[in-house]
Design an enzyme around this catalytic site. Structure first.
Site, PDB file in Angstrom:
ATOM      1  N   ILE A 204       0.834  -1.198   0.000  1.00 27.03           N
ATOM      2  CA  ILE A 204       0.000   0.000   0.000  1.00 27.03           C
ATOM      3  C   ILE A 204       0.867   1.246   0.000  1.00 27.03           C
ATOM      4  O   ILE A 204       1.676   1.457   0.915  1.00 27.03           O
ATOM      5  CB  ILE A 204      -0.952  -0.003   1.212  1.00 27.03           C
ATOM      6  N   GLU A 276      -1.267  -4.281  14.995  1.00 23.55           N
ATOM      7  CA  GLU A 276      -0.784  -3.261  14.076  1.00 23.55           C
ATOM      8  C   GLU A 276      -1.619  -3.245  12.791  1.00 23.55           C
ATOM      9  O   GLU A 276      -2.029  -4.289  12.283  1.00 23.55           O
ATOM     10  CB  GLU A 276       0.690  -3.496  13.754  1.00 23.55           C
ATOM     11  N   ARG A 293       4.223  -9.128  22.751  1.00 24.18           N
ATOM     12  CA  ARG A 293       5.261  -8.730  23.716  1.00 24.18           C
ATOM     13  C   ARG A 293       5.121  -7.252  23.999  1.00 24.18           C
ATOM     14  O   ARG A 293       4.300  -6.557  23.406  1.00 24.18           O
ATOM     15  CB  ARG A 293       6.645  -9.008  23.129  1.00 24.18           C
TER      16      ARG A 293
END
Length: 444
Positions: A204, A276, A293
């Site tokens: 993208i 994310e 994490r």
């Protein structure tokens, strides 16, 4: 009850974890290679043990050496920090076999979300939208005709299934280069992660990298702590992060955060994690990956929420309930973090290890420095180049930028080259100040 924690890491994150443990009255055990004998985390821990020579494969990644120290020091928990073994399901399983609590999510969650193809399949079932890409998931072969390409993709991303930290990623401009870079990505994935499988997705352009911090307990409670803007990158590695994200409108921000929390709850995730996303120019957002994490950039979230994420990780690992719901999480102000790396921006970012002849960190209202340098310390050449994180917080983005500029001008590190000059240039850029930020910001 966790009474003694071994920190299976080094550098600034190890120092960061030790500080929270001291606040909680928990004893700490540091491990170090011979290259880190004089490191700050070794000096700050209650106990410290050498586990091998400088190469990380013979020290910080050596399961047997770490577990031997853990057993000898009689710890009942291990915090893996960020990097090294933090997302290693096999290591978490070994900890469990030795009746040592691994401070992180379940073994299943680490294994599932650490495999990017399985992660895509899992979050798709939970309702998150995926970047268009390989319909069949992973690709092991590269003979002509076996590589799926995303529809109408001018550029095509090839990614290692087990990749991370920007490694195992290649961008193909056309079909011929796709086949060549396929081999490169496979080889890098095999060398870095022991897994040569790759997958393909549409690349993208003018993308924004937005991530959402998640906390979840073992009692079914999930909250998000807002989002972070991570679009300032170099070779897919983050350099500067901020929270909240100024490049997206409030409505989109709320939608992304709610979607992330809903997905975490749907997959039964526990402990701290980061989901994310990539946001395109039309404000469509797609799942990118999940990190199981603590993130390097967790500091900006702490700065605007007042929540100690390391403390929350430890509490959740002990089985505590969150103790608060989504409405209790209040976002106040704006925070920006610069990753100070021992690299020379004027010389193609060449690593710059060596003796620190002078070190004077900045201070003042709204300034935080997480690092491990001191005058007389020698930065080793064997590990990640991150030596400090500079975080500025203000009532709004403008004040945070002003404080960060002032702090960068005060920050004195002599004897090695750092990325401080790069950040001074970025902060003066009109596009950055106007939050016109994309992942190709540095290139353009």
């Amino acid at each position: 009850m966790i009474k003694k924690i071994l920190i299976a890491n080094r550098g600034e994150i190890a120092v960061r974890i030790i500080r929270t443990c001291k606040d909680m009255g928990i004893k700490t055990v540091a491990i170090y290679s011979t290259a880190d004998e004089d490191a700050l985390h070794v000096k700050h821990a209650d106990e410290a043990y050498c586990i091998g020579p400088p190469p990380s494969t013979e020290s910080y990644l050596k399961y047997s050496n770490i577990i031997t120290v853990a057993d000898y020091a009689n710890v009942n928990a291990i915090h893996p920090g960020a990097g090294f073994l933090a997302e290693d399901a096999q290591f978490a399983e070994i900890c469990e076999a030795h009746q040592i609590k691994f401070i992180g999510p379940s073994i299943t969650d680490i294994a599932t979300m650490g495999d990017k193809v399985r992660a895509r399949e899992t979050v798709a079932k939970a309702g998150l939208k995926l970047v268009p890409g390989s319909q069949g998931g992973r690709r092991k072969n590269s003979k002509k005709g076996t590589v799926d390409t995303a529809e109408d993709a001018a550029q095509i991303g090839i990614k290692a299934v087990a990749g991370g930290g920007g490694r195992g990623i290649r961008i193909a401009e056309n079909q011929p280069s796709l086949l060549n870079l396929f081999h490169t990505a496979k080889a890098e994935g095999e060398a870095a992660f022991g897994n040569g499988d790759v997958y393909i997705e549409k690349w993208i352009e003018e993308a924004r990298h937005i991530e959402v911090q998640i906390l979840a307990d073992t009692h079914g409670n999930v909250v998000h702590l807002g989002e972070r803007e991570c679009s300032i990158q170099r070779k897919q590695q983050k350099l500067l992060e901020e929270a909240p994200a100024a490049s997206i409108p409030p409505k989109l921000r709320n939608e992304i955060c709610k979607a992330a929390a809903k997905a975490a709850k749907a997959i039964g995730y526990t402990n701290a994690g980061t989901i994310e996303f990539v946001v395109d120019k039309d404000e469509n957002y797609y799942f990118l990956e999940m990190n199981t994490r603590i993130q390097v950039e967790h500091t900006v979230t702490e700065s605007i929420t007042g929540i100690d994420l390391i403390k929350e990780q430890i509490r959740l690992a002990m089985g505590d309930q969150l103790g608060y719901n989504q409405s209790d999480v209040q976002i106040q102000g704006h925070a920006i973090e610069c990753r100070i790396n021992a690299e020379d921006p004027a010389n193609q970012f060449m690593p710059s290890p060596g003796l620190v002849t002078a070190y004077h960190p900045p201070g003042g209202i709204g300034i935080r420095v997480d690092g491990y340098l001191y005058t007389g310390y020698t930065v080793p050449s064997h590990y990640d180049s991150l030596v400090a994180k500079l975080i500025a917080t203000g009532r709004d983005r403008e004040e945070a930028i002003a404080r960060l500029k002032r702090a960068l001008s005060e920050f004195e590190i002599e004897g090695i080259k750092t990325t401080i000059p790069l950040f001074q240039t970025i902060l003066n850029d009109e596009r950055f100040r106007g939050a016109t930020i994309f992942t190709n910001f540095l290139e353009t």
